[in-house]
Design a protein around this motif. Structure first.
Motif, PDB file in Angstrom:
ATOM      1  N   GLY A  33      38.308   8.707  48.719  1.00  0.00           N
ATOM      2  CA  GLY A  33      38.957   9.310  49.522  1.00  0.00           C
ATOM      3  C   GLY A  33      40.440   9.086  49.886  1.00  0.00           C
ATOM      4  N   VAL A  34      41.197   8.693  48.971  1.00  0.00           N
ATOM      5  CA  VAL A  34      42.691   8.227  49.213  1.00  0.00           C
ATOM      6  C   VAL A  34      43.427   9.234  49.419  1.00  0.00           C
ATOM      7  N   SER A  35      44.197   9.392  50.524  1.00  0.00           N
ATOM      8  CA  SER A  35      45.339  10.394  50.625  1.00  0.00           C
ATOM      9  C   SER A  35      46.159  10.706  49.652  1.00  0.00           C
ATOM     10  N   ASP A  36      46.658  11.757  49.561  1.00  0.00           N
ATOM     11  CA  ASP A  36      47.814  12.107  48.660  1.00  0.00           C
ATOM     12  C   ASP A  36      48.945  11.505  49.113  1.00  0.00           C
ATOM     13  N   LEU A  37      49.266  11.127  50.507  1.00  0.00           N
ATOM     14  CA  LEU A  37      50.397  10.429  50.959  1.00  0.00           C
ATOM     15  C   LEU A  37      50.434   8.745  50.883  1.00  0.00           C
ATOM     16  N   ILE A  38      49.180   8.624  50.299  1.00  0.00           N
ATOM     17  CA  ILE A  38      49.012   7.021  49.710  1.00  0.00           C
ATOM     18  C   ILE A  38      49.188   6.925  48.217  1.00  0.00           C
ATOM     19  N   LEU A  39      48.200   7.691  47.617  1.00  0.00           N
ATOM     20  CA  LEU A  39      48.244   7.507  46.215  1.00  0.00           C
ATOM     21  C   LEU A  39      47.765   8.944  45.502  1.00  0.00           C
ATOM     22  N   PRO A  40      48.501   9.721  45.245  1.00  0.00           N
ATOM     23  CA  PRO A  40      48.046  10.839  44.574  1.00  0.00           C
ATOM     24  C   PRO A  40      46.999  10.706  43.368  1.00  0.00           C
ATOM     25  N   ARG A  41      46.447  11.909  42.885  1.00  0.00           N
ATOM     26  CA  ARG A  41      45.455  11.434  41.702  1.00  0.00           C
ATOM     27  C   ARG A  41      46.264  11.837  40.589  1.00  0.00           C
ATOM     28  N   PRO A  42      45.979  11.599  39.238  1.00  0.00           N
ATOM     29  CA  PRO A  42      46.923  11.819  37.999  1.00  0.00           C
ATOM     30  C   PRO A  42      46.817  13.286  38.030  1.00  0.00           C
ATOM     31  N   SER A  43      45.703  13.811  38.315  1.00  0.00           N
ATOM     32  CA  SER A  43      45.526  15.617  38.188  1.00  0.00           C
ATOM     33  C   SER A  43      46.493  16.033  38.852  1.00  0.00           C
ATOM     34  N   GLN A  44      46.833  15.688  40.105  1.00  0.00           N
ATOM     35  CA  GLN A  44      47.550  16.342  40.922  1.00  0.00           C
ATOM     36  C   GLN A  44      49.071  16.169  40.399  1.00  0.00           C
ATOM     37  N   SER A 214      60.736  11.717  48.785  1.00  0.00           N
ATOM     38  CA  SER A 214      60.237  10.707  49.453  1.00  0.00           C
ATOM     39  C   SER A 214      60.664  11.002  51.151  1.00  0.00           C
ATOM     40  N   GLY A 215      61.757  11.768  51.387  1.00  0.00           N
ATOM     41  CA  GLY A 215      62.067  12.225  52.651  1.00  0.00           C
ATOM     42  C   GLY A 215      61.219  13.239  53.241  1.00  0.00           C
ATOM     43  N   ASN A 216      60.581  13.981  52.260  1.00  0.00           N
ATOM     44  CA  ASN A 216      59.824  15.306  52.626  1.00  0.00           C
ATOM     45  C   ASN A 216      58.219  14.574  52.565  1.00  0.00           C
ATOM     46  N   PHE A 217      58.242  13.524  52.316  1.00  0.00           N
ATOM     47  CA  PHE A 217      56.784  12.913  52.130  1.00  0.00           C
ATOM     48  C   PHE A 217      55.979  13.848  51.229  1.00  0.00           C
ATOM     49  N   ASP A 218      56.669  14.333  50.170  1.00  0.00           N
ATOM     50  CA  ASP A 218      56.018  14.751  48.811  1.00  0.00           C
ATOM     51  C   ASP A 218      55.710  13.646  47.875  1.00  0.00           C
ATOM     52  N   VAL A 219      54.756  12.993  48.092  1.00  0.00           N
ATOM     53  CA  VAL A 219      54.301  11.809  47.200  1.00  0.00           C
ATOM     54  C   VAL A 219      53.995  12.268  45.757  1.00  0.00           C
ATOM     55  N   PRO A 220      53.338  13.238  45.616  1.00  0.00           N
ATOM     56  CA  PRO A 220      52.908  13.772  43.969  1.00  0.00           C
ATOM     57  C   PRO A 220      54.441  13.937  43.547  1.00  0.00           C
ATOM     58  N   LEU A 221      55.217  14.468  44.030  1.00  0.00           N
ATOM     59  CA  LEU A 221      56.514  14.858  43.543  1.00  0.00           C
ATOM     60  C   LEU A 221      57.181  13.505  42.947  1.00  0.00           C
ATOM     61  N   VAL A 222      57.099  12.760  43.878  1.00  0.00           N
ATOM     62  CA  VAL A 222      57.858  11.261  43.697  1.00  0.00           C
ATOM     63  C   VAL A 222      57.244  10.713  42.500  1.00  0.00           C
ATOM     64  N   PHE A 223      55.709  10.718  42.303  1.00  0.00           N
ATOM     65  CA  PHE A 223      55.125   9.951  41.083  1.00  0.00           C
ATOM     66  C   PHE A 223      55.373  10.646  39.967  1.00  0.00           C
ATOM     67  N   ALA A 224      55.493  12.198  40.136  1.00  0.00           N
ATOM     68  CA  ALA A 224      55.918  13.107  38.927  1.00  0.00           C
ATOM     69  C   ALA A 224      57.354  12.406  38.509  1.00  0.00           C
ATOM     70  N   GLY A 225      58.159  12.253  39.327  1.00  0.00           N
ATOM     71  CA  GLY A 225      59.481  11.527  39.023  1.00  0.00           C
ATOM     72  C   GLY A 225      59.309  10.312  38.053  1.00  0.00           C
ATOM     73  N   LEU A 226      58.344   9.509  38.622  1.00  0.00           N
ATOM     74  CA  LEU A 226      58.272   8.248  38.032  1.00  0.00           C
ATOM     75  C   LEU A 226      57.773   8.258  36.617  1.00  0.00           C
ATOM     76  N   PHE A 227      56.725   9.337  36.466  1.00  0.00           N
ATOM     77  CA  PHE A 227      56.256   9.632  35.286  1.00  0.00           C
ATOM     78  C   PHE A 227      56.968   9.938  34.110  1.00  0.00           C
ATOM     79  N   LEU A 228      58.029  10.877  34.504  1.00  0.00           N
ATOM     80  CA  LEU A 228      59.205  11.402  33.703  1.00  0.00           C
ATOM     81  C   LEU A 228      60.062  10.212  33.229  1.00  0.00           C
ATOM     82  N   LEU A 229      60.583   9.288  34.136  1.00  0.00           N
ATOM     83  CA  LEU A 229      61.300   8.195  33.998  1.00  0.00           C
ATOM     84  C   LEU A 229      60.331   7.162  32.794  1.00  0.00           C
ATOM     85  N   ALA A 230      59.181   7.108  33.116  1.00  0.00           N
ATOM     86  CA  ALA A 230      58.199   6.137  32.260  1.00  0.00           C
ATOM     87  C   ALA A 230      58.189   6.778  30.786  1.00  0.00           C
ATOM     88  N   ALA A 231      57.992   8.097  30.877  1.00  0.00           N
ATOM     89  CA  ALA A 231      57.803   8.901  29.522  1.00  0.00           C
ATOM     90  C   ALA A 231      59.206   8.579  28.627  1.00  0.00           C
TER      91      ALA A 231
END
Length: 260
Positions: A33-44, A214-231
């Motif tokens: 039950g991890v919150s999206d603000l802590i760690l979003p799921r890969p599907s999200q 990150s300023g808007n607490f949109d953590v899934p979007l932050v992780f999406a940016g990280l995934f693009l950088l990693a790719a």
């Protein structure tokens, strides 16, 4: 045939490990039950990437362009400085300590200076990416040139070869494996420099998107940016490895023969 099968098995195992990692990540978030603000799921994260790709694409192109521009400039300067240092004892004694000192400076402290000198935007990001790439290229190129045996140089001089001939025909080819090893390091560092500058003084790029998210607490979007950088980083790393195999196959075969 056996070697091909072993290579295929290795790739399958790597793919399986990657898929298992994301599946485990998804399950841990669901069961715990991890919150999206802590760690979003890969599907999200995947859903965000699909839904917001029209928004993310121009920023992705900007970051890739800035990184490649800084990377190319840094590699060219690194080669020139590395050749100068590796082929001259005087240049090594004078320039190498300066390079070590400059490399020890946190690049986050350099970005504000670039902003003051060139203004906010693309130029500071390119320069930060360039500066962070130079040192690994210089060190590896200089090390590769220094690996030429003095006895071999003496024999070549006796045979009439000039210092330039030795550098061009012996030193630089021997430095190629070191050079391509530095490219793998430099390309990952180039993204670090670009994103660092984009988070400080830019209005476009993945780093800017991640700061706003990150300023808007949109953590899934932050992780999406990280995934693009990693790719992008993995793609350019793979390209460097492919070019390395084509350019330095002789060195790899030599290593395999020595291990056998």
């Amino acid at each position: 045939m056996n070697a091909l099968s072993a290579q295929t098995r290795q790739r399958l195992l790597s793919a399986l490990a990657l898929v298992s990692f994301f599946v485990l990540w998804e399950l841990v978030c669901l069961v715990g039950g991890v919150s999206d603000l802590i760690l979003p799921r890969p599907s999200q994260i995947a859903r965000v990437l699909i839904e917001k790709m029209p928004l993310l694409w121009p920023h992705t192109v900007q970051t890739l362009y800035t990184t490649l521009a800084g990377f190319v400039m840094g590699v060219l300067l690194g080669i020139l400085i590395g050749v100068a240092i590796g082929s001259s004892k005087l240049a090594y004694d004078v320039a190498y300590p300066l390079l070590v000192g400059f490399s020890s400076i946190p690049k986050v402290a350099v970005v504000p200076l670039f902003v003051v000198w060139f203004g906010a935007g693309t130029v500071p990001a390119i320069l930060t990416s360039m500066v962070i790439c130079i040192f690994p290229v210089v060190v590896n190129v200089a090390t590769g040139l220094a690996s030429t045996e003095p006895e071999l140089e003496d024999v070549l001089r006796v045979l009439g070869a000039s210092k330039r001939d030795i550098l061009w025909n012996v030193g630089l080819p021997r430095a190629l494996p070191y050079f391509f090893a530095s490219l793998k390091i430099a390309i990952t560092l180039a993204f670090v420099g670009t994103v660092l500058s984009e988070t400080v003084a830019a209005n476009r790029g993945i780093g800017t998107v991640m700061m706003i998210a990150s300023g808007n607490f949109d953590v899934p979007l932050v992780f999406a940016g990280l995934f693009l950088l990693a790719a992008m980083g993995v793609a350019l790393y793979a390209l460097s490895s492919w070019v390395e195999q084509r350019m330095t196959g002789w060195a790899q075969r030599k290593t395999e023969m020595a291990m056998a």
